[in-house]
Design a protein around this motif. Structure first.
Motif, short mmCIF file in Angstrom:
data_model
loop_
_atom_site.label_atom_id
_atom_site.label_comp_id
_atom_site.label_asym_id
_atom_site.label_seq_id
_atom_site.Cartn_x
_atom_site.Cartn_y
_atom_site.Cartn_z
N ASP A 34 0.98 -1.14 0.12
CA ASP A 34 0.05 0.13 0.17
C ASP A 34 0.94 1.13 -0.07
N PHE A 35 1.87 1.19 0.66
CA PHE A 35 2.62 2.44 0.95
C PHE A 35 3.34 3.06 -0.49
N ARG A 56 -2.58 14.51 -8.72
CA ARG A 56 -2.18 13.72 -7.52
C ARG A 56 -1.44 14.20 -6.40
N PHE A 88 -5.87 5.75 2.64
CA PHE A 88 -6.02 4.42 2.49
C PHE A 88 -6.56 3.69 3.97
N ASN A 104 5.75 4.23 4.51
CA ASN A 104 7.02 3.40 4.22
C ASN A 104 7.71 3.21 5.84
N ASN A 106 13.80 -0.70 0.78
CA ASN A 106 13.04 -1.77 1.35
C ASN A 106 13.32 -3.11 0.69
N LYS A 125 1.71 2.61 -3.48
CA LYS A 125 0.69 3.00 -3.88
C LYS A 125 0.28 4.44 -3.41
N PHE A 126 0.42 4.56 -2.17
CA PHE A 126 0.45 5.81 -1.43
C PHE A 126 1.29 6.76 -1.87
N THR A 127 2.48 6.40 -2.04
CA THR A 127 3.40 7.52 -2.60
C THR A 127 3.26 7.93 -4.13
N ARG A 128 2.72 7.03 -4.84
CA ARG A 128 2.02 7.58 -5.96
C ARG A 128 0.96 8.53 -6.06
N ALA A 129 -0.11 8.29 -4.95
CA ALA A 129 -1.20 9.11 -4.84
C ALA A 129 -0.85 10.42 -4.19
N ARG A 130 0.31 10.53 -3.64
CA ARG A 130 0.69 11.88 -3.04
C ARG A 130 1.43 12.64 -4.26
N GLY A 131 1.46 12.02 -5.20
CA GLY A 131 2.27 12.96 -6.34
C GLY A 131 3.67 12.80 -6.56
N LEU A 132 4.40 11.73 -5.93
CA LEU A 132 5.89 11.56 -6.29
C LEU A 132 6.28 11.04 -7.48
N HIS A 165 12.01 4.75 -1.67
CA HIS A 165 10.99 4.02 -1.27
C HIS A 165 11.10 2.52 -1.49
N THR A 178 0.12 -0.19 6.91
CA THR A 178 0.79 -0.53 5.71
C THR A 178 0.82 0.75 4.51
#
Lengths: 300, 568
Positions: A193-194, B90, B98, B106, A216, A196-203, A212, B103
């Motif tokens: 998810d994280f 975005r 979410f 990071n 990992n 996906k979240f970075t993409r949603a944040r516009g990075l 990221h 999760t």
């Protein structure tokens, strides 16, 4: 155990020597004593750092090993660097683009890398690059340069030319392994998810991959590679023999053939210590890379 | 008057393409939202509500494709926009939250750095300004001492705090629209209330539009301005909250609202959603009275099914060689209670309150530190006679929360259910066992055909039925249910809970029911224990707990239940 394999005295003396001569040699090396006495003497020496003298060179075995160590270290380090520099980007590419033609080529190549025997590839490389094309020297370590008080063939052109083939040869299997690890890690982490979240944040994608994704997937890769580095140093025997690289592997192979027991024992001790140290380094690296290991407990 | 809308989705159609089939995920969906408005999208799993959320910011999985329709945001059609253009939208125009705060961050990057990078890329600020902005953001979402917390890693925050950080990240680019996909599903009731309140106030303060996607109509009832109800990829009803909840027009909406367990009155049975086709239960039930299952073996004389006295359990949080450096967590602290035979006893509390630990202690899954547990007057703690303990524990069976991980994926259903029978050697022959297993599966509503299948061929609700069949197979007198329906949809939840009620009546079972969901507890239980931080705060009859709570924590919990009844 090592005492049961052959009689080193047979290797040391001329077969035509008189029996008295053979007995004298045996006595000189203390091989006439019963096994437990020999072992006790070995233990006494080991505690003080003396693992015995080489039967053939007549010098302390440990000193011989340490003398040869830099050459192997140099070879293994170069192989490891090649494995990371080549394997990691290819693996990440394959993980990010699972359906592209490039991925198929990379994964096919990695299967080859794992399955082709090192010695055969080494010989082929010598034939192609040294004998036919004449680009690279056939064997040996080449000229050494000194930089910051360290002697290494990394600092001269001739030395580097000598290093390329054995290092690549040694790295090949590791490249394939790094590719597979990096690809598996990338596929796993990209599904989290994280990301996906970075993409949603516009990075931008570059940032996501390098800040990221990479840290990992590095955690498991580094754990494996540190141990693999140990095996590179300890078991570079085949490559060193083919390219006549004056490192540990060559020394040990010769010692085994000549039944030079002290060197074999010293080598085993050395490898065990090396692995212990590497494991310690892995644990420390783990804590550096992963804050979850470092700090326990929760701020409420 | 299209100009007034912040977001207008027009006749959106999305299909999923897989090797086997093409699924209509979203069909002909039209939704509109104004600035400063909160819109709730409600539906059960598979209704296509998350797909819409992902479609808006173009983060659909590879297998999904938008076929037709428009997503107009600020007069710009987002469908078919390339990655580069989408990236500007975005974060800086549309933010996303979410479901699981565990999760969505990071794990190996400080939250400060995650905030700073987001601000820098969405607003082009320099590092210093971004840092100050990040600290302000953390403060605005209610994190104390934000300057210090910037250096913390996600795992150092609790679930609720982490969700606040996620909200701060979603706000970092100053978006005009926030899409929250099940923002509180993974959180406790009290934290849920705080997060919803935060979203509400931020929406008002910053004039952002918010879309909350959820399966829980109760969550939306008090938060949203308008509601869209989705079923099977279609919008079945939409309108203002008051209108949809107090005067639902569509049959599905009606049954969805009815299926939400009520916390105000106790009903005999859970209302199931009858709208869904194929939900008719036409399995034959066996006559239990003269069946193997109903056989009254050694009838217990004792009236007390379970008595727990001063039970303690510590968990070691921080290991250390030195005793004084070790950190313990009192998971269960001096808990005492008694459960009568045939009673439904509920334990309610937030996550980490120790309610599951008690269940595991009673079932003998973990060892007791001190105290006593008696099952039908048979001491099971510190009992030297192993056979007595095994005999006593035979009466207790457990149903776990997650039906996906509690069944061995490599065993056939038949073998899963037969295992307790074989272990306790309660049936004579393989033939007999087969017969019993098939009867059991019939009885829980699965049918004989499921015997040879593997667990992954079943849905969540069906798996939970398998778990129930397995639990019944040793003919227990006591059933421990640890959050048996918290991972299931409302409609499925109603069926499972009704099944448990029926079984209890037929087999005269004693039920220990553990849940964080107060309305469910209200419907299921005769008596309730409220737990907090390992201690039991209050034990009383369900009616008294809900109507006349004594302990302040109980009062707090009751107050925080999201109620749809309030709207009427």
């Amino acid at each position: 155990m090592i005492n049961f394999v052959g009689d080193p005295v047979d290797m040391l003396v001329n077969p035509e020597s008189l029996p008295e001569e053979i007995d004298r040699v045996r006595k000189d090396f203390g091989l006439d004593q019963p096994v437990h006495v020999q072992y006790w003497k070995f233990l006494q020496g080991a505690v003080t750092g003396n693992l015995g003298n080489s039967f053939i060179f007549g010098r302390p075995a440990l000193a011989l090993i340490i003398e040869r160590f830099p050459a192997t270290l140099e070879l293994a380090t170069c192989a490891l660097i090649i494995a990371i520099v080549v394997g990691l980007p290819l693996g990440i590419f394959a993980g990010l683009n699972p359906n592209s033609i490039g991925t198929r080529i990379i994964m096919g190549g990695s299967v080859l890398g794992i399955s082709i025997p090192t010695f055969w590839l080494g010989l082929m490389m010598i034939i192609v690059f040294s004998v036919i094309l004449g680009w690279l020297p056939v064997s040996g370590r080449g000229e050494m340069g000194t930089f910051l008080g360290i002697q290494s063939s990394l600092f001269t052109l001739d030395g580097l030319l000598h290093l390329i083939m054995p290092a690549t040869n040694l790295a090949l299997f590791k490249i394939a392994m790094v590719i597979r690890l990096a690809r598996a890690g990338t596929e796993e982490v990209m599904g989290f998810d994280f990301i996906k979240f970075t993409r949603a944040r516009g990075l931008p994608p570059k940032r996501i991959v390098s800040f990221h994704l990479l840290p990992n997937i590095l955690i498991p890769i580094i754990t494996v590679l540190a141990i693999e580095f140990g095996t590179l140093i300890a078991f570079a025997t085949v490559t060193e023999t083919i390219f006549a690289w004056p490192g540990l592997g060559k020394l040990v192979i010769e010692a085994i053939i000549n039944l030079d027991r002290p060197i074999v024992v010293a080598y085993l001790m050395f490898v065990v210590t090396l692995f212990l140290i590497l494991n310690l380094i892995v644990d420390i690296m783990y804590a550096v890379l992963d804050p979850r290991v470092r700090i326990k407990g929760e701020i409420q | 008057m299209i100009n007034n809308y912040l977001l207008k989705i027009d006749k959106l159609n999305i299909k999923f393409f897989s090797d086997q089939e093409i699924v209509d995920a979203v069909s002909d969906v039209s939704i509109s939202l104004m600035a400063g408005e909160i819109l709730g999208i409600v539906g059960e799993s598979g209704a296509g509500k998350s797909t819409i959320g992902n479609a808006i910011i173009n983060l659909l999985d590879g297998s999904a494709e938008i076929l037709t329709g428009k997503v107009l945001f600020d007069h710009q059609n987002l469908v078919g926009l390339d990655e580069r253009a989408m990236r500007i939208v975005r974060g800086s125009k549309i933010g996303m939250i979410f479901q699981d705060p565990q999760t969505s961050l990071n794990p190996i990057m400080t939250i400060g750095n995650q905030l700073i990078e987001t601000i820098r890329f969405t607003k082009n600020f320099d590092k210093k300004t971004a840092q100050n902005e990040a600290i302000e953001l953390l403060e605005s979402v209610g994190i104390d001492n934000p300057k210090l917390r910037m250096k913390a890693y996600p795992h150092q925050f609790s679930g609720g705090m982490r969700q606040r950080v996620v909200i701060a990240l979603a706000l970092a680019g100053d978006p005009d629209l926030i899409i929250a996909d099940e923002p509180t599903t993974a959180l406790d009731v009290s934290v849920q209330a705080q997060i919803l309140e935060l979203i509400k106030s931020l929406c008002k303060k910053r004039k952002v539009g918010v879309i909350i996607i959820t399966h829980d109509i109760g969550v939306i009832a008090n938060t949203a301005n308008s509601i869209v109800v989705m079923y099977d990829g279609r919008v079945v009803e939409s309108g203002s909250v008051q209108q949809v909840i107090s005067n639902p027009r569509h049959k599905y909406t009606k049954s969805l609202i009815a299926a939400v367990p009520r916390s105000d009155i106790k009903l005999g049975r859970f209302k199931s959603i009858d709208f869904i086709e194929g939900n008719k239960q036409n399995y034959q039930r066996i006559k239990l009275k003269n069946h193997w299952l109903g056989e009254k073996l050694n009838e217990k004389k004792s009236k007390k099914a379970i008595s727990v006295f001063q039970l303690n359990k510590d968990f070691l949080l921080k290991k250390s060689f030195w005793l004084k450096n070790r950190v313990h967590l009192k998971a269960v602290n001096n808990a005492s209670f008694e459960i009568e035979k045939g009673e439904s006893f509920g334990i309610v509390g937030e996550s980490g309150s120790g309610k599951s630990t008690i269940a595991r202690l009673i079932a003998g899954l973990i060892s007791v530190d001190s105290g006593s547990i008696k099952i039908f007057d048979q001491e099971v703690v510190e009992n030297k006679k192993k056979s007595e303990v095994v005999n006593a524990q035979k009466e207790v069976q457990m149903i776990f929360q997650d039906p996906y991980s509690s069944l061995n994926p490599r065993m056939r259903v038949k073998d899963i259910v037969a295992e307790p029978i074989k272990f306790y050697k309660t049936a004579s022959s393989d033939h007999k066992i087969n017969e019993i297993v098939s009867d059991l599966l019939n009885h829980v509503g699965l049918g004989k055909a499921s015997m040879l299948k593997f667990p992954n061929q079943f849905s969540g609700g069906q798996r939970q039925r398998i778990s129930i069949a397995r639990a019944l197979a040793s003919r227990p007198k006591i059933l421990i249910c640890d959050e048996p329906t918290s991972s299931l949809d409302v409609s499925v939840q109603a069926h499972i809970l009704n099944l448990l009620k029926d079984l209890q009546d037929e087999l005269d079972l004693t039920l220990l029911f553990i849940s964080h969901d107060l309305p469910v507890i209200r419907q299921m239980c005769d008596r309730v224990a409220v737990m907090r931080k390992g201690e039991i705060c209050e034990i009383n009859t369900t009616e008294n707990i809900f109507k006349k709570p004594k302990h302040s924590y109980t009062k707090e919990l009751i107050k925080l239940i999201p109620r749809i009844e309030n709207i009427n």
